[in-house]
Design a protein around this motif. Structure first.
Motif, PDB file in Angstrom:
ATOM      1  N   SER A 117       4.654 -11.468  70.447  1.00 52.63           N
ATOM      2  CA  SER A 117       4.546 -12.422  69.337  1.00 52.63           C
ATOM      3  C   SER A 117       3.453 -12.011  68.365  1.00 52.63           C
ATOM      4  O   SER A 117       3.392 -12.509  67.236  1.00 52.63           O
ATOM      5  N   LYS A 118       2.592 -11.101  68.773  1.00 52.35           N
ATOM      6  CA  LYS A 118       1.493 -10.650  67.924  1.00 52.35           C
ATOM      7  C   LYS A 118       1.776  -9.302  67.272  1.00 52.35           C
ATOM      8  O   LYS A 118       0.887  -8.702  66.671  1.00 52.35           O
ATOM      9  N   LEU A 119       3.008  -8.849  67.389  1.00 49.80           N
ATOM     10  CA  LEU A 119       3.365  -7.538  66.852  1.00 49.80           C
ATOM     11  C   LEU A 119       4.352  -7.647  65.700  1.00 49.80           C
ATOM     12  O   LEU A 119       5.238  -8.512  65.707  1.00 49.80           O
ATOM     13  N   THR A 120       4.208  -6.784  64.719  1.00 47.92           N
ATOM     14  CA  THR A 120       5.228  -6.637  63.688  1.00 47.92           C
ATOM     15  C   THR A 120       6.249  -5.643  64.211  1.00 47.92           C
ATOM     16  O   THR A 120       5.918  -4.488  64.482  1.00 47.92           O
ATOM     17  N   VAL A 121       7.484  -6.100  64.371  1.00 49.10           N
ATOM     18  CA  VAL A 121       8.548  -5.256  64.902  1.00 49.10           C
ATOM     19  C   VAL A 121       9.343  -4.674  63.736  1.00 49.10           C
ATOM     20  O   VAL A 121       9.995  -5.403  62.993  1.00 49.10           O
ATOM     21  N   LEU A 122       9.274  -3.373  63.573  1.00 50.81           N
ATOM     22  CA  LEU A 122       9.926  -2.704  62.446  1.00 50.81           C
ATOM     23  C   LEU A 122      11.394  -2.402  62.720  1.00 50.81           C
ATOM     24  O   LEU A 122      12.161  -2.134  61.794  1.00 50.81           O
ATOM     25  N   GLY A 123      11.772  -2.435  63.973  1.00 49.74           N
ATOM     26  CA  GLY A 123      13.150  -2.164  64.361  1.00 49.74           C
ATOM     27  C   GLY A 123      13.265  -2.334  65.853  1.00 49.74           C
ATOM     28  O   GLY A 123      12.455  -1.776  66.593  1.00 49.74           O
ATOM     29  N   GLY A 125      18.359   3.121  65.252  1.00 52.03           N
ATOM     30  CA  GLY A 125      18.756   3.168  63.845  1.00 52.03           C
ATOM     31  C   GLY A 125      18.011   2.194  62.965  1.00 52.03           C
ATOM     32  O   GLY A 125      18.121   2.266  61.732  1.00 52.03           O
ATOM     33  N   GLN A 126      17.269   1.272  63.562  1.00 53.74           N
ATOM     34  CA  GLN A 126      16.525   0.288  62.775  1.00 53.74           C
ATOM     35  C   GLN A 126      15.078   0.748  62.578  1.00 53.74           C
ATOM     36  O   GLN A 126      14.403   1.107  63.532  1.00 53.74           O
ATOM     37  N   PHE A 127      14.647   0.715  61.340  1.00 52.74           N
ATOM     38  CA  PHE A 127      13.239   0.992  61.011  1.00 52.74           C
ATOM     39  C   PHE A 127      13.017   0.502  59.594  1.00 52.74           C
ATOM     40  O   PHE A 127      13.487   1.114  58.636  1.00 52.74           O
ATOM     41  N   THR A 165      11.896  16.253  67.839  1.00 54.91           N
ATOM     42  CA  THR A 165      12.398  15.134  67.046  1.00 54.91           C
ATOM     43  C   THR A 165      11.667  13.850  67.413  1.00 54.91           C
ATOM     44  O   THR A 165      11.543  13.520  68.597  1.00 54.91           O
ATOM     45  N   LEU A 166      11.189  13.139  66.411  1.00 58.16           N
ATOM     46  CA  LEU A 166      10.437  11.907  66.655  1.00 58.16           C
ATOM     47  C   LEU A 166      11.367  10.807  67.153  1.00 58.16           C
ATOM     48  O   LEU A 166      12.301  10.407  66.461  1.00 58.16           O
ATOM     49  N   TRP A 167      11.114  10.316  68.351  1.00 62.09           N
ATOM     50  CA  TRP A 167      11.976   9.350  69.029  1.00 62.09           C
ATOM     51  C   TRP A 167      12.030   8.025  68.287  1.00 62.09           C
ATOM     52  O   TRP A 167      11.003   7.444  67.946  1.00 62.09           O
ATOM     53  N   TYR A 168      13.256   7.589  68.017  1.00 62.60           N
ATOM     54  CA  TYR A 168      13.549   6.311  67.361  1.00 62.60           C
ATOM     55  C   TYR A 168      13.146   6.274  65.886  1.00 62.60           C
ATOM     56  O   TYR A 168      13.132   5.199  65.284  1.00 62.60           O
ATOM     57  N   VAL A 169      12.831   7.413  65.303  1.00 61.03           N
ATOM     58  CA  VAL A 169      12.638   7.476  63.850  1.00 61.03           C
ATOM     59  C   VAL A 169      13.968   7.921  63.262  1.00 61.03           C
ATOM     60  O   VAL A 169      14.416   9.037  63.504  1.00 61.03           O
ATOM     61  N   PRO A 170      14.645   7.060  62.488  1.00 61.86           N
ATOM     62  CA  PRO A 170      16.000   7.374  62.012  1.00 61.86           C
ATOM     63  C   PRO A 170      16.037   8.610  61.119  1.00 61.86           C
ATOM     64  O   PRO A 170      15.149   8.814  60.280  1.00 61.86           O
ATOM     65  N   ASP A 171      17.048   9.416  61.305  1.00 60.59           N
ATOM     66  CA  ASP A 171      17.208  10.623  60.493  1.00 60.59           C
ATOM     67  C   ASP A 171      17.288  10.296  59.005  1.00 60.59           C
ATOM     68  O   ASP A 171      16.734  11.011  58.168  1.00 60.59           O
TER      69      ASP A 171
END
Length: 348
Positions: free
Chosen positions: A112-118, A122-124, A147-153
């Motif tokens: 609850s204290k985090l900003t979730v970017l995705g 595929g979400q970011f 390759t950066l994990w979970y950083v969308p291409d």
């Protein structure tokens, strides 16, 4: 798993779904509500002054005028840093379940204290990322290319322009290596690595590893299979490439191994089986992927699964294919396997 979209996933998406970890269930959609970022008094975001330098596992050296304060990280990395007292401003990757609870990969963090970017593959949200004024982005690596994990291409170039990145490799190495690398990263960010909580966790991990080695030596006939369940397929992981399985194998655990020729189709990670053929391999213990995108053992309805000797004997345990790389979080996964081998009946 009604939202599984395996047919539409790119190869990297399949890796995120589990393939890169020797497992292959497709990611189910999760919510992406955002909350205000924050931290507790117990969290100690690095406050050191002066320049900061860190060489990551791609060989990239990040240099900043001061220690990063605004950190954005893949959720599992953020959870590991949290265990060392380093807080982050934002996360990406599986953070909350559909029920709104913390995902298994979020560890002890108060989401609850985090900003979730995705929250899913595929979400970011690049705009929200920019608004955090990030000093650095930190994530894991699951291939040789870095390759950066979970950083969308499709948005990686925009993301790269906003802050430098640090990658910690979890590819084709034993568990202790990323544990040591995250330790070094946390220390560079200002964590107190002499704190009793930290040193005690490391000692517990070492003790658990010794226990597992002894269990494997005492019970060399007990076979272990690493699996993952999807709606239409069951995936059997090879023991190479995955950090946990490579480490357990080095400690003497006797794994079921798909042939190299079969594994080749998945880049060496796993073999996919239809549920009708789930009994292809004989195992005394089955380790099952605990990530929320996969079907958990209690929810598997296929009769062929229920007939497996290990299942009938109650010798199924959880596996964390994407470990949280803090010693505290890795203790249980080692202890659980040690206990399972110590108490297992020979059923295969």
């Amino acid at each position: 798993m009604s939202n599984v979209r395996a047919a539409h996933l790119t190869r990297r998406g399949i890796l995120a779904a589990g393939g890169a970890l020797g497992l292959g269930a497709a990611l189910a959609a999760c919510g992406d509500d955002d909350a205000k970022s924050g931290s507790s008094d117990k969290e100690t975001t690095a406050a050191k002054s002066g320049p900061w330098t860190f060489k990551d596992d791609r060989g990239t050296t990040v240099k900043l005028d001061k220690v990063p304060a605004n950190i954005v990280a893949f959720v599992g990395v953020a959870a590991a840093l949290y265990d060392y007292g380093v807080s982050v401003k934002g996360v990406f990757g599986p953070t909350r379940t559909k029920a709104g609870k913390a995902d298994v990969q979020a560890g002890d963090m108060d989401i609850s204290k985090l900003t979730v970017l995705g929250n899913e593959w595929g979400q970011f949200n690049v705009e929200k990322y920019a608004a955090l004024a990030p000093d650095v982005l930190i994530t894991t690596l699951f291939d040789a290319a870095g390759t950066l994990w979970y950083v969308p291409d499709e948005s990686k170039d925009k993301i790269a322009k906003l802050a430098p990145s640090v990658g910690i490799s979890a590819y084709d190495r034993q568990l202790t290596v990323p544990l040591q690398r995250v330790w070094a990263l946390a220390e560079s960010l200002g964590a107190d690595m002499t704190a009793s909580k930290v040193t005690d966790a490391k000692k517990r991990f070492e003790d658990a590893s010794s226990r597992l080695r002894a269990a494997a030596k005492a019970h060399p006939d007990i076979t272990v299979m690493a699996g993952s369940a999807a709606q239409d397929l069951f995936y059997v992981s090879g023991s190479n490439l995955s950090v946990d399985l490579e480490y357990f194998k080095a400690l003497g655990v006797n794994f079921v191994e798909p042939s190299a020729s079969v594994l080749k189709a998945s880049g060496g990670w796993y073999e996919s089986l239809s549920w009708e053929n789930v009994d292809k391999y004989k195992a005394d213990i089955i380790m099952m992927d605990d990530r929320t995108a996969t079907i958990q053992p209690a929810d598997i309805t296929q009769a062929t699964w229920k007939k497996l000797p290990a299942v009938k004997a109650g010798q199924v345990i959880a596996r964390s294919p994407e470990p949280i790389f803090s010693y505290d979080k890795c203790v249980a996964m080692v202890e659980n396997l040690a206990k399972a081998i110590e108490t297992a009946k020979k059923v295969s």
